[in-house]
Design a protein around this motif. Sequence first.
Motif, PDB file in Angstrom:
ATOM      1  N   VAL A   1       0.836  -1.205   0.000  1.00 24.61           N
ATOM      2  CA  VAL A   1       0.000   0.000   0.000  1.00 24.61           C
ATOM      3  C   VAL A   1       0.872   1.258   0.000  1.00 24.61           C
ATOM      4  CG1 VAL A   1      -1.580   1.320   1.475  1.00 24.61           C
ATOM      5  CG2 VAL A   1      -2.042  -1.093   1.004  1.00 24.61           C
ATOM      6  N   LYS A   2       1.884   1.271   0.844  1.00 23.76           N
ATOM      7  CA  LYS A   2       2.773   2.449   0.925  1.00 23.76           C
ATOM      8  C   LYS A   2       3.509   2.684  -0.389  1.00 23.76           C
ATOM      9  CE  LYS A   2       3.622   2.652   5.911  1.00 23.76           C
ATOM     10  NZ  LYS A   2       4.600   2.448   7.004  1.00 23.76           N
ATOM     11  N   ALA A   3       3.976   1.599  -1.020  1.00 23.00           N
ATOM     12  CA  ALA A   3       4.719   1.735  -2.278  1.00 23.00           C
ATOM     13  C   ALA A   3       3.818   2.225  -3.406  1.00 23.00           C
ATOM     14  CB  ALA A   3       5.359   0.394  -2.647  1.00 23.00           C
ATOM     15  N   LEU A   4       2.596   1.680  -3.489  1.00 18.43           N
ATOM     16  CA  LEU A   4       1.670   2.091  -4.546  1.00 18.43           C
ATOM     17  C   LEU A   4       1.243   3.542  -4.397  1.00 18.43           C
ATOM     18  CD1 LEU A   4      -0.536  -1.108  -4.887  1.00 18.43           C
ATOM     19  CD2 LEU A   4       0.808  -0.065  -6.714  1.00 18.43           C
ATOM     20  N   ASP A   5       1.232   4.028  -3.180  1.00 20.40           N
ATOM     21  CA  ASP A   5       0.820   5.412  -2.923  1.00 20.40           C
ATOM     22  C   ASP A   5       1.763   6.429  -3.568  1.00 20.40           C
ATOM     23  OD1 ASP A   5      -1.268   6.906  -1.634  1.00 20.40           O
ATOM     24  OD2 ASP A   5       0.220   7.648  -0.213  1.00 20.40           O
ATOM     25  N   THR A   6       2.940   5.954  -3.981  1.00 19.06           N
ATOM     26  CA  THR A   6       3.931   6.855  -4.578  1.00 19.06           C
ATOM     27  C   THR A   6       3.919   6.822  -6.102  1.00 19.06           C
ATOM     28  OG1 THR A   6       5.694   5.190  -4.610  1.00 19.06           O
ATOM     29  CG2 THR A   6       5.452   6.473  -2.581  1.00 19.06           C
ATOM     30  N   VAL A   7       3.098   5.952  -6.722  1.00 21.86           N
ATOM     31  CA  VAL A   7       3.088   5.840  -8.193  1.00 21.86           C
ATOM     32  C   VAL A   7       2.512   7.114  -8.799  1.00 21.86           C
ATOM     33  CG1 VAL A   7       2.153   4.577 -10.179  1.00 21.86           C
ATOM     34  CG2 VAL A   7       2.902   3.325  -8.147  1.00 21.86           C
ATOM     35  N   GLU A   8       3.248   7.717  -9.702  1.00 19.45           N
ATOM     36  CA  GLU A   8       2.822   8.978 -10.311  1.00 19.45           C
ATOM     37  C   GLU A   8       1.692   8.745 -11.309  1.00 19.45           C
ATOM     38  OE1 GLU A   8       5.859  11.440 -11.921  1.00 19.45           O
ATOM     39  OE2 GLU A   8       7.173  11.203 -10.187  1.00 19.45           O
ATOM     40  N   GLY A   9       0.754   9.673 -11.339  1.00 15.85           N
ATOM     41  CA  GLY A   9      -0.296   9.641 -12.353  1.00 15.85           C
ATOM     42  C   GLY A   9      -1.540   8.873 -11.954  1.00 15.85           C
ATOM     43  N   ILE A  10      -1.458   8.057 -10.904  1.00 10.58           N
ATOM     44  CA  ILE A  10      -2.649   7.346 -10.435  1.00 10.58           C
ATOM     45  C   ILE A  10      -3.276   8.171  -9.320  1.00 10.58           C
ATOM     46  CG2 ILE A  10      -3.533   5.270  -9.301  1.00 10.58           C
ATOM     47  CD1 ILE A  10      -2.788   4.822 -12.196  1.00 10.58           C
ATOM     48  N   HIS A  11      -4.490   8.610  -9.546  1.00 11.22           N
ATOM     49  CA  HIS A  11      -5.125   9.519  -8.595  1.00 11.22           C
ATOM     50  C   HIS A  11      -5.939   8.796  -7.540  1.00 11.22           C
ATOM     51  CE1 HIS A  11      -3.956  13.095 -10.882  1.00 11.22           C
ATOM     52  NE2 HIS A  11      -3.998  12.255 -11.886  1.00 11.22           N
ATOM     53  N   ARG A  12      -6.314   7.539  -7.850  1.00 11.16           N
ATOM     54  CA  ARG A  12      -7.093   6.772  -6.889  1.00 11.16           C
ATOM     55  C   ARG A  12      -6.614   5.323  -6.850  1.00 11.16           C
ATOM     56  NH1 ARG A  12     -13.498   8.068  -7.824  1.00 11.16           N
ATOM     57  NH2 ARG A  12     -13.508  10.182  -6.986  1.00 11.16           N
ATOM     58  N   LEU A  13      -6.487   4.813  -5.643  1.00  5.92           N
ATOM     59  CA  LEU A  13      -6.228   3.391  -5.424  1.00  5.92           C
ATOM     60  C   LEU A  13      -7.313   2.872  -4.497  1.00  5.92           C
ATOM     61  CD1 LEU A  13      -2.434   3.866  -5.066  1.00  5.92           C
ATOM     62  CD2 LEU A  13      -3.389   2.088  -6.543  1.00  5.92           C
ATOM     63  N   ARG A  14      -7.920   1.747  -4.885  1.00  8.33           N
ATOM     64  CA  ARG A  14      -9.053   1.209  -4.141  1.00  8.33           C
ATOM     65  C   ARG A  14      -8.739  -0.236  -3.754  1.00  8.33           C
ATOM     66  NH1 ARG A  14     -14.087   3.647  -4.057  1.00  8.33           N
ATOM     67  NH2 ARG A  14     -13.629   4.936  -5.882  1.00  8.33           N
ATOM     68  N   ILE A  15      -8.960  -0.584  -2.494  1.00  7.97           N
ATOM     69  CA  ILE A  15      -8.758  -1.962  -2.015  1.00  7.97           C
ATOM     70  C   ILE A  15     -10.064  -2.704  -2.238  1.00  7.97           C
ATOM     71  CG2 ILE A  15      -8.238  -3.391  -0.001  1.00  7.97           C
ATOM     72  CD1 ILE A  15      -6.745  -0.901   1.152  1.00  7.97           C
ATOM     73  N   SER A  16     -10.051  -3.747  -3.092  1.00  5.66           N
ATOM     74  CA  SER A  16     -11.322  -4.361  -3.499  1.00  5.66           C
ATOM     75  C   SER A  16     -11.980  -5.147  -2.375  1.00  5.66           C
ATOM     76  CB  SER A  16     -11.120  -5.262  -4.712  1.00  5.66           C
ATOM     77  OG  SER A  16     -10.273  -6.340  -4.400  1.00  5.66           O
ATOM     78  N   SER A  17     -11.250  -6.049  -1.744  1.00  3.75           N
ATOM     79  CA  SER A  17     -11.841  -6.882  -0.694  1.00  3.75           C
ATOM     80  C   SER A  17     -10.716  -7.409   0.177  1.00  3.75           C
ATOM     81  CB  SER A  17     -12.611  -8.050  -1.336  1.00  3.75           C
ATOM     82  OG  SER A  17     -13.189  -8.868  -0.345  1.00  3.75           O
ATOM     83  N   ILE A  18     -10.872  -7.308   1.492  1.00  3.77           N
ATOM     84  CA  ILE A  18      -9.803  -7.740   2.391  1.00  3.77           C
ATOM     85  C   ILE A  18     -10.409  -8.377   3.645  1.00  3.77           C
ATOM     86  CG2 ILE A  18      -9.609  -5.396   3.385  1.00  3.77           C
ATOM     87  CD1 ILE A  18      -6.555  -6.024   3.694  1.00  3.77           C
ATOM     88  N   GLU A  19      -9.848  -9.507   4.034  1.00  5.84           N
ATOM     89  CA  GLU A  19     -10.352 -10.234   5.202  1.00  5.84           C
ATOM     90  C   GLU A  19     -10.210  -9.375   6.468  1.00  5.84           C
ATOM     91  OE1 GLU A  19     -11.433 -13.796   5.467  1.00  5.84           O
ATOM     92  OE2 GLU A  19     -11.887 -13.211   3.419  1.00  5.84           O
ATOM     93  N   PRO A  20     -11.201  -9.401   7.360  1.00  8.56           N
ATOM     94  CA  PRO A  20     -11.146  -8.537   8.552  1.00  8.56           C
ATOM     95  C   PRO A  20      -9.939  -8.821   9.445  1.00  8.56           C
ATOM     96  CG  PRO A  20     -12.975 -10.101   8.703  1.00  8.56           C
ATOM     97  CD  PRO A  20     -12.459 -10.170   7.310  1.00  8.56           C
ATOM     98  N   ASN A  21      -9.515 -10.092   9.524  1.00  6.76           N
ATOM     99  CA  ASN A  21      -8.370 -10.434  10.369  1.00  6.76           C
ATOM    100  C   ASN A  21      -7.049  -9.995   9.765  1.00  6.76           C
ATOM    101  OD1 ASN A  21      -9.372 -12.642   8.616  1.00  6.76           O
ATOM    102  ND2 ASN A  21      -7.427 -13.612   9.127  1.00  6.76           N
ATOM    103  N   LEU A  22      -7.045  -9.627   8.478  1.00  5.80           N
ATOM    104  CA  LEU A  22      -5.815  -9.170   7.819  1.00  5.80           C
ATOM    105  C   LEU A  22      -5.800  -7.661   7.589  1.00  5.80           C
ATOM    106  CD1 LEU A  22      -5.404 -12.046   5.196  1.00  5.80           C
ATOM    107  CD2 LEU A  22      -4.162 -11.752   7.347  1.00  5.80           C
TER     108      LEU A  22
END
Length: 443
Positions: free
Chosen positions: A219-240
């Motif tokens: 997540v931290k690494a993707l937050d630095t990609v230039e030109g992408i204005h939105r990143l969305r987490i599709s589905s994630i287990e509650p325990n993770l």
Amino acid sequence: MKRKVAFYTLGCKLNFSETSTIARDLVDEGFERVDFSEKADMYVINTCSVTDNADKRFKSIVKQAQKINPNAFVAAIGCYAQLKPKELAAVDGVDLVLGATEKFKIANYVNDLSKNDFGTVHSCEIQEADFYVGSYAIGDRTRAFLKVQDGCDYKCTYCTIPLARGISRSDTLQNVLKNAAEISAKGIKEIVLTGVNIGDYGKGEFGNKKHEHTFLDLVKALDTVEGIHRLRISSIEPNLLRNETIDFVAQSNSFVPHFHIPLQSGSDAILKLMSRRYLSSLYVDRVKRIKEVMPHACIGVDVIVGFPGETDERFLETYNFLNELDISYLHVFTFSERDNTKAVEMDGVVPKKVRQKRSKMLRGLSVKKRRAFYESQLGSIRTVLFEAENKEGYIHGFTENYVKVKTPWNPELVNTLQQLKLNEIDEEGMVRGIAMQEISTTA
């Protein structure tokens, strides 16, 4: 002349990302990709195994392809092709069935597109599906689905996905960032992260359980990609879904305040029968944490009704649990028996009519929850990413927190980010917005 190939995808965002990658590979091999409604030399159907409805739809899609071109070569790939290859090969008109690893090498199997009397099967034992193939799908000009992980090590008693996709394994961080940069270069403004169990990101290939990187690192690494204005987490287990990830998203440059968190049941007794890795109290904690740091966040929930042992009392536990929870919408799945799962052998089978009734109740609750969430957003100013389709004189888009917005059609709005004041909810349950200003996308 180039041979033409068309694709039909059943199931999840992960399937769509893999279809796109396989299609690009075939184009590189000299095929021309056309729409499934057009005449093609080969039709490829990417199958799903999550519900029996997806199984049934496969036959009708094969018939659809045969109507368009009776002489076309038909190939089945994907999860159902891995689980029931002989069944699919026996369907009239099917020429080729490829399993979990073979689907990524489809070009090796389709040099000769002559029809077969019986479908040919090339399918590995699922234990052999221990390598990773990265992929991404560009469904339209506004967003892309980026696969970061595949397979699952969980043993939920209702689920066939580990049998269809194998062990949990991940893409390298370097390759994810390379794919994200490729997507950005195409002018796409939103990436949706997808996988089978993306919170488990970091497990390497060949059964290596050591995490090279964590989901938070990703997540931290993707937050630095230039030109992408939105990143969305599709589905994630509650325990993770860790507090650190929630807190990072809250102050992130690109990650949006939208989480989709599978619950499956609000009854701890049913969660235990399902072999889920948490109880309802942990789920409450996740929702509370998100709302503490992002009060305007959208939270979607997966829930299964009619699981064996779900008595009226246990169903009402789930209904009341969800009714009281600060969530935004539900994805409701009616339990369907899947071969080779523990749930098939369980006592307390719920009659199908009861399952349908419970499903209807939860779908009604979802409508109520979405309406309440939309109402809570009225009067606020949100950023909307507009899509390409003209629907009856309107253009649609989604806010960062997943409110669906409509405004009169204007082609200049396509694939732009606009600030809108959320004004009212129309009779279709969508929000109408008043334009404020376009967001600069050159920064």
